[in-house]
Structures are given as C-alpha cells and as structure tokens.
Design a protein around this motif. Structure first.
Motif, mmCIF file in Angstrom:
data_model
loop_
_atom_site.group_PDB
_atom_site.id
_atom_site.type_symbol
_atom_site.label_atom_id
_atom_site.label_comp_id
_atom_site.label_asym_id
_atom_site.label_seq_id
_atom_site.Cartn_x
_atom_site.Cartn_y
_atom_site.Cartn_z
ATOM 1 N N ARG A 1 32.921 -85.083 -33.337
ATOM 2 C CA ARG A 1 33.624 -83.817 -33.114
ATOM 3 C C ARG A 1 34.942 -84.030 -32.370
ATOM 4 N NH1 ARG A 1 30.905 -78.402 -30.674
ATOM 5 N NH2 ARG A 1 32.791 -77.180 -30.731
ATOM 6 N N TYR A 2 34.981 -85.010 -31.485
ATOM 7 C CA TYR A 2 36.200 -85.273 -30.687
ATOM 8 C C TYR A 2 36.644 -86.717 -30.902
ATOM 9 C CZ TYR A 2 34.600 -81.038 -28.321
ATOM 10 O OH TYR A 2 34.166 -79.761 -28.043
ATOM 11 N N PRO A 3 37.113 -87.038 -32.107
ATOM 12 C CA PRO A 3 37.441 -88.438 -32.390
ATOM 13 C C PRO A 3 38.529 -88.960 -31.446
ATOM 14 C CG PRO A 3 38.101 -86.984 -34.205
ATOM 15 C CD PRO A 3 37.367 -86.140 -33.232
ATOM 16 N N GLY A 4 38.314 -90.179 -30.951
ATOM 17 C CA GLY A 4 39.313 -90.823 -30.102
ATOM 18 C C GLY A 4 39.245 -90.420 -28.639
ATOM 19 N N VAL A 5 38.428 -89.410 -28.303
ATOM 20 C CA VAL A 5 38.338 -88.980 -26.887
ATOM 21 C C VAL A 5 37.374 -89.911 -26.144
ATOM 22 C CG1 VAL A 5 37.656 -87.103 -25.330
ATOM 23 C CG2 VAL A 5 38.855 -86.576 -27.466
ATOM 24 N N PRO A 6 37.848 -90.543 -25.048
ATOM 25 C CA PRO A 6 36.945 -91.452 -24.330
ATOM 26 C C PRO A 6 35.709 -90.726 -23.794
ATOM 27 C CG PRO A 6 39.213 -91.648 -23.506
ATOM 28 C CD PRO A 6 39.178 -90.456 -24.419
ATOM 29 N N VAL A 7 34.593 -91.433 -23.768
ATOM 30 C CA VAL A 7 33.334 -90.831 -23.305
ATOM 31 C C VAL A 7 32.894 -91.500 -21.995
ATOM 32 C CG1 VAL A 7 30.923 -90.350 -23.873
ATOM 33 C CG2 VAL A 7 32.642 -90.359 -25.685
ATOM 34 N N VAL A 8 32.848 -90.687 -20.950
ATOM 35 C CA VAL A 8 32.356 -91.138 -19.641
ATOM 36 C C VAL A 8 30.963 -90.546 -19.461
ATOM 37 C CG1 VAL A 8 32.664 -90.982 -17.137
ATOM 38 C CG2 VAL A 8 34.663 -91.227 -18.620
ATOM 39 N N THR A 9 30.000 -91.397 -19.215
ATOM 40 C CA THR A 9 28.619 -90.919 -19.058
ATOM 41 C C THR A 9 28.147 -91.124 -17.622
ATOM 42 O OG1 THR A 9 28.069 -91.360 -21.325
ATOM 43 C CG2 THR A 9 26.259 -91.303 -19.811
ATOM 44 N N TYR A 10 27.618 -90.057 -17.071
ATOM 45 C CA TYR A 10 27.028 -90.134 -15.742
ATOM 46 C C TYR A 10 25.894 -91.158 -15.795
ATOM 47 C CZ TYR A 10 25.627 -87.904 -11.266
ATOM 48 O OH TYR A 10 25.341 -87.634 -9.949
ATOM 49 N N VAL A 11 25.731 -91.913 -14.739
ATOM 50 C CA VAL A 11 24.704 -92.961 -14.729
ATOM 51 C C VAL A 11 23.292 -92.366 -14.858
ATOM 52 C CG1 VAL A 11 24.425 -93.139 -12.226
ATOM 53 C CG2 VAL A 11 24.349 -95.212 -13.621
ATOM 54 N N ASN A 12 23.163 -91.050 -14.572
ATOM 55 C CA ASN A 12 21.870 -90.356 -14.722
ATOM 56 C C ASN A 12 21.590 -90.098 -16.205
ATOM 57 O OD1 ASN A 12 22.840 -89.939 -12.037
ATOM 58 N ND2 ASN A 12 21.377 -88.281 -11.766
ATOM 59 N N THR A 13 21.497 -91.143 -16.991
ATOM 60 C CA THR A 13 21.222 -91.030 -18.429
ATOM 61 C C THR A 13 20.382 -92.240 -18.845
ATOM 62 O OG1 THR A 13 23.346 -92.107 -18.773
ATOM 63 C CG2 THR A 13 23.274 -89.739 -19.193
ATOM 64 N N SER A 14 19.785 -92.121 -20.036
ATOM 65 C CA SER A 14 18.985 -93.241 -20.550
ATOM 66 C C SER A 14 19.902 -94.365 -21.032
ATOM 67 C CB SER A 14 18.132 -92.750 -21.715
ATOM 68 O OG SER A 14 18.995 -92.373 -22.772
ATOM 69 N N ALA A 15 19.335 -95.554 -21.196
ATOM 70 C CA ALA A 15 20.098 -96.692 -21.738
ATOM 71 C C ALA A 15 20.590 -96.372 -23.144
ATOM 72 C CB ALA A 15 19.221 -97.940 -21.745
ATOM 73 N N GLU A 16 19.806 -95.603 -23.894
ATOM 74 C CA GLU A 16 20.184 -95.224 -25.260
ATOM 75 C C GLU A 16 21.494 -94.432 -25.244
ATOM 76 O OE1 GLU A 16 18.141 -91.909 -26.727
ATOM 77 O OE2 GLU A 16 18.767 -92.224 -28.776
ATOM 78 N N VAL A 17 21.639 -93.544 -24.272
ATOM 79 C CA VAL A 17 22.869 -92.742 -24.151
ATOM 80 C C VAL A 17 24.018 -93.623 -23.650
ATOM 81 C CG1 VAL A 17 23.928 -90.875 -22.788
ATOM 82 C CG2 VAL A 17 21.735 -90.512 -23.939
ATOM 83 N N LYS A 18 23.724 -94.453 -22.668
ATOM 84 C CA LYS A 18 24.782 -95.338 -22.127
ATOM 85 C C LYS A 18 25.356 -96.219 -23.247
ATOM 86 C CE LYS A 18 23.189 -95.702 -17.294
ATOM 87 N NZ LYS A 18 21.888 -95.029 -17.155
ATOM 88 N N ALA A 19 24.480 -96.626 -24.159
ATOM 89 C CA ALA A 19 24.917 -97.524 -25.235
ATOM 90 C C ALA A 19 25.943 -96.866 -26.155
ATOM 91 C CB ALA A 19 23.700 -97.968 -26.060
ATOM 92 N N GLU A 20 25.989 -95.546 -26.165
ATOM 93 C CA GLU A 20 26.915 -94.832 -27.058
ATOM 94 C C GLU A 20 28.222 -94.478 -26.368
ATOM 95 O OE1 GLU A 20 26.349 -94.500 -30.167
ATOM 96 O OE2 GLU A 20 24.242 -95.101 -30.166
ATOM 97 N N THR A 21 28.382 -94.881 -25.112
ATOM 98 C CA THR A 21 29.532 -94.382 -24.347
ATOM 99 C C THR A 21 30.475 -95.521 -23.947
ATOM 100 O OG1 THR A 21 28.456 -94.584 -22.214
ATOM 101 C CG2 THR A 21 28.047 -92.586 -23.405
ATOM 102 N N ASP A 22 31.660 -95.150 -23.457
ATOM 103 C CA ASP A 22 32.658 -96.165 -23.097
ATOM 104 C C ASP A 22 32.409 -96.740 -21.716
ATOM 105 O OD1 ASP A 22 34.376 -96.001 -25.436
ATOM 106 O OD2 ASP A 22 34.763 -93.961 -24.773
ATOM 107 N N ILE A 23 32.047 -95.888 -20.787
ATOM 108 C CA ILE A 23 31.895 -96.328 -19.392
ATOM 109 C C ILE A 23 30.994 -95.338 -18.674
ATOM 110 C CG2 ILE A 23 33.997 -95.076 -18.682
ATOM 111 C CD1 ILE A 23 34.573 -97.418 -16.694
ATOM 112 N N CYS A 24 30.293 -95.810 -17.657
ATOM 113 C CA CYS A 24 29.479 -94.923 -16.827
ATOM 114 C C CYS A 24 30.272 -94.491 -15.594
ATOM 115 C CB CYS A 24 28.209 -95.635 -16.368
ATOM 116 S SG CYS A 24 27.042 -95.880 -17.704
ATOM 117 N N CYS A 25 29.769 -93.473 -14.924
ATOM 118 C CA CYS A 25 30.305 -93.094 -13.617
ATOM 119 C C CYS A 25 29.136 -92.623 -12.763
ATOM 120 C CB CYS A 25 31.354 -91.986 -13.740
ATOM 121 S SG CYS A 25 30.648 -90.353 -14.081
ATOM 122 N N THR A 26 29.384 -92.534 -11.462
ATOM 123 C CA THR A 26 28.412 -91.891 -10.574
ATOM 124 C C THR A 26 29.162 -90.787 -9.834
ATOM 125 O OG1 THR A 26 28.807 -93.166 -8.567
ATOM 126 C CG2 THR A 26 27.290 -94.139 -10.169
#
Ligand code: 13P
Ligand code: SF4
Length: 358
Positions: free
Chosen positions: A160-185
């Motif tokens: 839906r948002y091609p090219g938009v970087p994805v930051v994932t909160y560390v409060n997520t599963s490894a499966e979700v982290k694997a789909e993202t660019d970087i984690c944050c806390t």
C-alpha cells in the motif's frame, strides 16, 4: 542500510531439546534454614519496603535455589523493569528497558539466558545470540502490541505504501521484525525514524507511540491500530484529578500512553528513562503512569520520594514468578527458538537498531 531482500543467515536450531542437551535436575527441597538465611541476608534490604519480614522465609528458599542453580547451569537472568521486586532485585543479573536488555543480550558470556519478561524480549535475545539457549519461564507471557500485527499485515502495508521505510517497535514477533527495515524501542524511536532522512515513515504497530513520536519530528508518520493494554487504560481526566488534588505532583508517563496523557506529563520516556528521572531529580511526589512494579522496584532506592498510584498491572509480565524461574532452570524448559526461515532478516532489523546507537 542493507536491503531486506538480502540473504538471511540461518538461525542455529538445536538438534535436541534443552532438557536433553543440559540434563534435568530435581527441584531442590525448599525450606527456610540457617544456610538459606545466610545466603539471602544481603538481599532482603533491597525488597524490605515491598516484602514484610514475616513473608521473607517464603521467598528466600526460592531465591537461594535459583541463584545456586544459575551458577551450576552457567546461566544469566535478564529481567525487564516490570518484573516484580523479588525477581528484579534478588535473582536478576541484568535489568533494564527493552533497548538495554537487547544490548546486554549481545554481551552475554553464559551458555543459558533466562528471560524474565515477555516472549518478544526472549525472541530478541535469541536473535542476537543464536548459539545460546534462551528460556522463558512462561511461554504464554505475550504482549497485546505484539499480538496486534502479523508478518502478512506488514507485507500488505508495504504494497500500500511502496518505498516507505518500515520501523517496527521491538514489541513484535520475529515474523513481523523479519518484514521490516529496522526496529525501535520507546527510548530511541525518534532517532530511528529520522535515521532514514525520508519524508514519510511507517512506525508500527503502536498507534500511541507513533503519535507521540510524530509530535517530536517533522517526518510524516503512518501507523497501525495496535495498543498496549496496560498504557491505553490511563486517561487525561484521571491524571488531571491527581494534579488538581496536588499541583506539586510530578507526572511521568510511558510513550505507549495516549497522546493526551503524555501531553499532561512532565516527562515521557522508556521505563529506564522514567527510573532515571526519579533517581536523578528526586521529585517529592511522583505518579508513574505505567506498570505497577516500576514504583516498587525503585522505591527502596529513593525513600525520600512518595509514589502515588494509580498504576496498571501487565498480566503478561506477571506470569513470570520465582517458582516458574526455578522450574525453568531445573527442567530446562521453556526454550525459545526462531524459525530459521525468518531469523536472519529479523536479526538484521534488531541489529540495525542496536548499531545505530553505538
Ligand atoms: P521499555 O522499552 O520502555 O522498557 O518498554 C517495554 C514495554 O513493554 C513497555 O510496556
Ligand atoms: Fe506489552 Fe503493554 Fe505488557 Fe509492555 S506493558 S509487555 S507493551 S502489554
């Protein structure tokens, strides 16, 4: 920053269960005796404000047994700031917020990590230490944020948002982290979001954290409707009533709280940021807008500070108890593993965050 498409490193998967690899030991007999009293005498002062002296003989045998077994097993206990005082002060080797625990996990020498926190924290330790054995005393210790989103959801967001970087909160599963660019806390979210130099960034899955980050940056933030079931319960009206009753009270909130709550607060930061605020500034009266164990864990260190409730319990964090920690060390269960198909990419997302700070 590396591409998500890059080759994933396979995660070392144990061939046999941890129980087979390390052996099982019988749960020791738990009794309050001279030896236990002597071994735990230095620990009681750390929790005396929380545990009445008459109840110490119930806790101390578990604490002594866990500390002995840790040595015997070459294990360390990593505990989050929301763990109860008897865990936080009496058996933990390393305590901290999510970012500190992730960083400390990379430095662990011991063979076994017992993660006293929730499942995503144990998974993060495993991602950063694929060769170590990571145990969680209760596999059901989850997190409402982690459960709010799946890897498939992130793939749809990318479409839906091609090219938009994805930051994932560390409060997520490894499966979700694997789909993202970087984690944050909660302690580095603004820095991570700004690290791309992009106009727009997806910051998921915590809607309130994202809104609170958006208030501190010019980057346009897109988010998701995930919420922390502990922090979403605090309301502005509740806090204003406390402030009206005592205008001097200092209000300190976690950024997982709704925006109107954070706006009222004198300070908002990660769990360790909140602890440091109280430790350094010694407000005479403080309201920690977060999980209940935070105030209990720091109260002994700052006797001059009065802590005003309310607080909310995290039912997931509270699944971790001394008996379960002891059982995990005796039986070498429950072991946390990560699917090798996603481990490499998930690890990259966490490592990018850790390296950004170094
Ligand atoms: P911290 O990273 O601030 O410790 O937060 C973790 C968490 O789960 C708060 O609810
Ligand atoms: Fe998850 Fe909220 Fe519990 Fe933290 S306090 S572990 S964000 S449910």
């Amino acid at each position: 920053m590396q591409d998500l498409g890059q080759e994933a490193h396979a995660q070392a998967q144990p061939e046999a269960t941890a129980a087979k690899r390390f052996g099982v030991v019988q749960r020791p007999v738990l009794e309050w005796n001279r030896e236990v009293e002597r071994e735990t005498a230095h620990l009681y002062p750390r929790v005396r404000h929380h545990i009445p002296e008459i109840e110490w003989p119930v806790f101390a045998p578990y604490i002594a047994a866990i500390n002995r077994l840790k040595q015997q097993r070459n294990a360390v206990i990593l505990a989050h700031n929301y763990q109860t005082p008897e865990i936080f002060h009496c058996v933990a080797d390393i305590v901290g917020d999510s970012l500190q625990l992730a960083k400390e996990a990379t430095k662990v020498d011991a063979e076994i990590i017992v993660q006293c926190g929730v499942h995503f924290m144990a998974e993060t330790s495993k991602l950063l230490n694929p060769e170590k054995t990571v145990l969680i005393p209760d596999m059901k210790a989850g997190c409402s944020l982690s459960e709010s989103i799946t890897g498939a959801d992130v793939r749809l967001l990318r479409e839906r948002y091609p090219g938009v970087p994805v930051v994932t909160y560390v409060n997520t599963s490894a499966e979700v982290k694997a789909e993202t660019d970087i984690c944050c806390t909660s302690s580095n979210a603004v820095q991570v979001v700004e690290s791309f130099g992009a106009d727009t960034v997806l910051c998921i899955p915590d809607e309130y954290l994202a809104i609170n980050v958006a208030a501190q940056t010019d980057v346009k933030i897109l988010t998701w409707k995930g919420h922390c079931e502990v922090h979403e319960r605090f309301s502005a009206d509740e806090l204003l009533a406390y402030r009206e009753a005592d205008p001097e009270i200092e209000i300190i909130a976690h950024p997982e709280c709704p925006r109107e709550v954070v706006e009222i607060a004198d300070y908002a930061g990660s769990t360790s940021g909140m602890i440091n605020y109280v430790r350094d500034r010694r407000p005479p009266k403080v309201l920690l807008v977060t999980e209940c164990s935070m105030a209990s864990n720091i109260a002994g260190e700052v006797p001059d500070v009065e802590f005003v409730k309310p607080c909310n319990l995290c039912p997931h964090m509270k699944r971790i108890t001394l008996p379960k920690i002891l059982d995990a060390l005796c039986s070498m269960t429950e072991e946390v593993t990560v699917d090798p198909a996603i481990a490499g990419r998930a690890r990259l997302a966490v490592e990018r965050m850790v390296n950004l700070q170094n």
